[in-house]
Scaffold this motif. Structure first.
Motif, mmCIF file in Angstrom:
data_model
loop_
_atom_site.group_PDB
_atom_site.id
_atom_site.type_symbol
_atom_site.label_atom_id
_atom_site.label_comp_id
_atom_site.label_asym_id
_atom_site.label_seq_id
_atom_site.Cartn_x
_atom_site.Cartn_y
_atom_site.Cartn_z
ATOM 1 N N ARG A 35 59.177 18.704 45.088
ATOM 2 C CA ARG A 35 57.953 19.326 45.077
ATOM 3 C C ARG A 35 57.144 18.425 44.028
ATOM 4 O O ARG A 35 57.786 18.215 42.893
ATOM 5 N N PHE A 36 55.785 18.197 44.084
ATOM 6 C CA PHE A 36 54.974 17.451 43.107
ATOM 7 C C PHE A 36 53.471 18.181 43.109
ATOM 8 O O PHE A 36 53.108 18.538 44.225
ATOM 9 N N SER A 37 52.947 17.823 41.977
ATOM 10 C CA SER A 37 51.485 18.484 42.022
ATOM 11 C C SER A 37 50.588 17.722 42.948
ATOM 12 O O SER A 37 50.558 16.479 42.500
ATOM 13 N N ALA A 38 49.791 18.349 43.609
ATOM 14 C CA ALA A 38 48.765 17.550 44.222
ATOM 15 C C ALA A 38 47.558 17.368 43.600
ATOM 16 O O ALA A 38 46.844 16.237 43.729
ATOM 17 N N PRO A 39 46.999 18.430 42.914
ATOM 18 C CA PRO A 39 45.526 18.196 42.304
ATOM 19 C C PRO A 39 45.771 17.013 41.217
ATOM 20 O O PRO A 39 46.635 16.685 40.860
ATOM 21 N N SER B 256 48.302 -0.037 60.108
ATOM 22 C CA SER B 256 49.250 0.122 58.891
ATOM 23 C C SER B 256 49.066 -0.440 57.552
ATOM 24 O O SER B 256 48.355 -1.427 57.592
ATOM 25 N N GLY B 257 49.725 0.004 56.518
ATOM 26 C CA GLY B 257 49.514 -0.631 55.321
ATOM 27 C C GLY B 257 50.493 0.455 54.118
ATOM 28 O O GLY B 257 51.215 1.203 54.610
ATOM 29 N N ARG B 258 50.104 -0.130 52.946
ATOM 30 C CA ARG B 258 50.847 0.535 51.882
ATOM 31 C C ARG B 258 50.014 1.517 51.174
ATOM 32 O O ARG B 258 48.971 1.226 50.772
ATOM 33 N N LEU B 259 50.792 2.850 51.057
ATOM 34 C CA LEU B 259 49.904 3.965 50.445
ATOM 35 C C LEU B 259 50.792 4.239 48.975
ATOM 36 O O LEU B 259 51.928 4.360 49.124
ATOM 37 N N VAL B 260 50.038 4.088 47.742
ATOM 38 C CA VAL B 260 50.720 4.201 46.517
ATOM 39 C C VAL B 260 50.099 5.684 46.080
ATOM 40 O O VAL B 260 48.804 5.636 45.691
ATOM 41 N N LEU B 261 50.872 6.487 45.989
ATOM 42 C CA LEU B 261 50.588 7.862 45.189
ATOM 43 C C LEU B 261 50.966 8.057 43.980
ATOM 44 O O LEU B 261 52.224 7.721 43.536
ATOM 45 N N HIS B 262 50.309 8.438 43.008
ATOM 46 C CA HIS B 262 50.252 8.808 41.654
ATOM 47 C C HIS B 262 50.255 10.364 41.253
ATOM 48 O O HIS B 262 49.102 10.558 40.969
ATOM 49 N N PRO B 263 51.177 11.073 41.561
ATOM 50 C CA PRO B 263 51.240 12.521 41.185
ATOM 51 C C PRO B 263 51.076 12.556 39.521
ATOM 52 O O PRO B 263 51.430 11.872 38.628
ATOM 53 N N ARG B 264 50.263 13.896 39.148
ATOM 54 C CA ARG B 264 49.987 13.865 37.789
ATOM 55 C C ARG B 264 51.316 14.300 37.210
ATOM 56 O O ARG B 264 52.309 14.708 37.837
ATOM 57 N N ASN B 265 51.581 13.780 35.813
ATOM 58 C CA ASN B 265 52.730 14.025 35.060
ATOM 59 C C ASN B 265 54.038 13.306 35.817
ATOM 60 O O ASN B 265 55.169 13.820 35.593
ATOM 61 N N GLU B 266 53.835 12.571 36.735
ATOM 62 C CA GLU B 266 55.179 11.703 37.023
ATOM 63 C C GLU B 266 54.968 10.242 36.443
ATOM 64 O O GLU B 266 54.035 9.490 36.828
ATOM 65 N N LYS C 160 42.918 6.102 58.120
ATOM 66 C CA LYS C 160 42.658 7.675 58.249
ATOM 67 C C LYS C 160 43.289 8.671 57.752
ATOM 68 O O LYS C 160 42.749 9.771 57.299
ATOM 69 N N LYS C 161 44.388 8.388 57.268
ATOM 70 C CA LYS C 161 45.400 9.271 56.214
ATOM 71 C C LYS C 161 44.849 9.377 54.927
ATOM 72 O O LYS C 161 44.622 10.439 54.587
ATOM 73 N N GLU C 162 44.181 7.777 54.545
ATOM 74 C CA GLU C 162 43.691 8.148 53.180
ATOM 75 C C GLU C 162 42.405 9.028 53.078
ATOM 76 O O GLU C 162 42.175 9.698 52.096
ATOM 77 N N LYS C 163 41.607 8.835 54.006
ATOM 78 C CA LYS C 163 40.259 9.658 54.133
ATOM 79 C C LYS C 163 40.500 11.138 54.276
ATOM 80 O O LYS C 163 39.982 11.978 53.695
ATOM 81 N N GLN C 164 41.551 11.340 55.053
ATOM 82 C CA GLN C 164 42.217 12.866 55.250
ATOM 83 C C GLN C 164 42.524 13.404 53.948
ATOM 84 O O GLN C 164 42.079 14.549 53.500
ATOM 85 N N ILE C 165 43.283 12.719 52.962
ATOM 86 C CA ILE C 165 43.937 13.382 51.753
ATOM 87 C C ILE C 165 42.657 13.313 50.874
ATOM 88 O O ILE C 165 42.547 14.389 50.202
ATOM 89 N N THR C 166 41.818 12.274 50.736
ATOM 90 C CA THR C 166 40.630 12.566 49.801
ATOM 91 C C THR C 166 39.639 13.634 50.158
ATOM 92 O O THR C 166 39.142 14.165 49.231
ATOM 93 N N ARG C 167 39.346 13.972 51.587
ATOM 94 C CA ARG C 167 38.759 15.097 52.054
ATOM 95 C C ARG C 167 39.285 16.386 51.481
ATOM 96 O O ARG C 167 38.891 17.303 50.984
ATOM 97 N N MET C 168 40.884 16.527 51.709
ATOM 98 C CA MET C 168 41.570 17.784 51.419
ATOM 99 C C MET C 168 41.418 17.769 49.867
ATOM 100 O O MET C 168 41.069 19.048 49.350
ATOM 101 N N GLY D 262 47.373 21.254 50.375
ATOM 102 C CA GLY D 262 45.997 21.346 49.203
ATOM 103 C C GLY D 262 46.369 21.341 47.904
ATOM 104 O O GLY D 262 45.397 21.041 47.234
ATOM 105 N N ASN D 263 47.617 21.848 47.368
ATOM 106 C CA ASN D 263 48.018 21.950 45.975
ATOM 107 C C ASN D 263 49.337 21.264 45.677
ATOM 108 O O ASN D 263 49.724 21.462 44.607
ATOM 109 N N GLU D 264 49.970 20.678 46.492
ATOM 110 C CA GLU D 264 51.318 19.961 46.258
ATOM 111 C C GLU D 264 51.518 18.974 47.360
ATOM 112 O O GLU D 264 51.069 19.054 48.454
ATOM 113 N N LEU D 265 52.270 18.214 46.695
ATOM 114 C CA LEU D 265 52.897 17.156 47.549
ATOM 115 C C LEU D 265 54.385 17.380 47.522
ATOM 116 O O LEU D 265 55.094 17.485 46.718
ATOM 117 N N LEU D 266 54.850 17.430 48.878
ATOM 118 C CA LEU D 266 56.358 17.652 49.027
ATOM 119 C C LEU D 266 56.936 16.304 49.730
ATOM 120 O O LEU D 266 56.193 15.816 50.569
#
Length: 249
Positions: A181-185, A204-214, A228-236, A166-170
């Protein structure tokens, strides 16, 4: 707990979302492209079982030798398709249409020459001379080698994966469970379907994550069930934003 600015009521974590739609954590695994060879592995195992029970009669010179040829052609066809998926990208529906058009033209030409050999006698005779076959040992050995690679891949990805909370990306990686550890908000997510065949095989496909301050984006290729993963992350993350919304009063 924060309060709703309009009603003054406390907002519980994940308010506005069903609890089943907002998991506590989401695991993201980037697989190597070899996982797309699973259709070849399935066909190889099926061919190995079939040829084992068919026995010597399925080999060249036996009573059912044509069954060995048909099985070999099926195996080679699936293997060729899989290798095409690994070798080329089909990012658009147009490229997919052209691929199937090419396959249809090839099969049509093959059938014409098969049943009308007088059109191009030399080529027809060459096609008739092609009678591929393999015994059960070849299929078992191929299945064993590819299956062992799949097992090694399954073990490897257990030591290199991402976890979204909910609040971090590991980032879990290494045999000693190293952790980053990266900030998830305010996490920005881009989903890319770079190959239609890969999407059809494993969603399958490519997922690009842009953490804050990275400064650099995190690119994860070949993530299964990416939509499915993208929708779950968006909802979280959406549920987290609702929970942390400041009180306007």
């Amino acid at each position: 707990m924060a309060e709703d600015s309009t009603t003054g009521e406390e907002l519980k974590p994940g308010a506005g979302h069903h609890k089943d739609d907002v998991p506590d954590r989401i695991y993201l695994i980037s697989y190597p492209k070899i996982v797309f060879l699973y259709p070849t592995l399935i066909v190889s195992i099926a061919a190995a079982i079939f040829m084992t029970f068919a026995g010597e009669s399925a080999y060249v010179g036996g009573k059912s030798e044509h069954t060995a040829e048909v099985m070999a052609l099926i195996f080679l066809g699936v293997f060729g398709f899989n290798m095409t998926v690994l070798a080329f990208d089909f990012p658009r529906t147009t490229s997919l249409t052209l691929f199937f058009l090419g396959v249809a033209l090839f099969m049509g030409a093959w059938m014409i020459l098969r049943f009308n050999p007088e059109i191009v006698p030399a080529l027809s005779n060459f096609l008739k001379s092609l009678r591929p076959w393999a015994n059960s040992q070849m299929y078992w050995m191929f299945s064993g080698i590819l299956g062992l690679i799949f097992i090694c891949v399954g073990i490897y990805v257990r030591f290199d994966y991402w976890e979204v909370r909910g609040n971090e990306l590991l980032h879990h990686h290494g045999f000693l469970s190293d952790l980053e550890r990266f900030s998830a908000p305010n996490l920005k997510i881009d989903k890319e379907i770079s190959d239609i065949f890969e999407y059809l095989l494993l969603r399958s496909g490519r997922l690009v994550l842009h953490p804050r301050n990275e400064p650099r984006a995190i690119v994860l290729d070949n993530v299964p069930f990416i939509s499915k993963k993208e929708k779950q992350i968006t909802r979280m993350l959406g549920a987290l934003q609702v929970q942390l919304r400041p009180d306007s009063n």
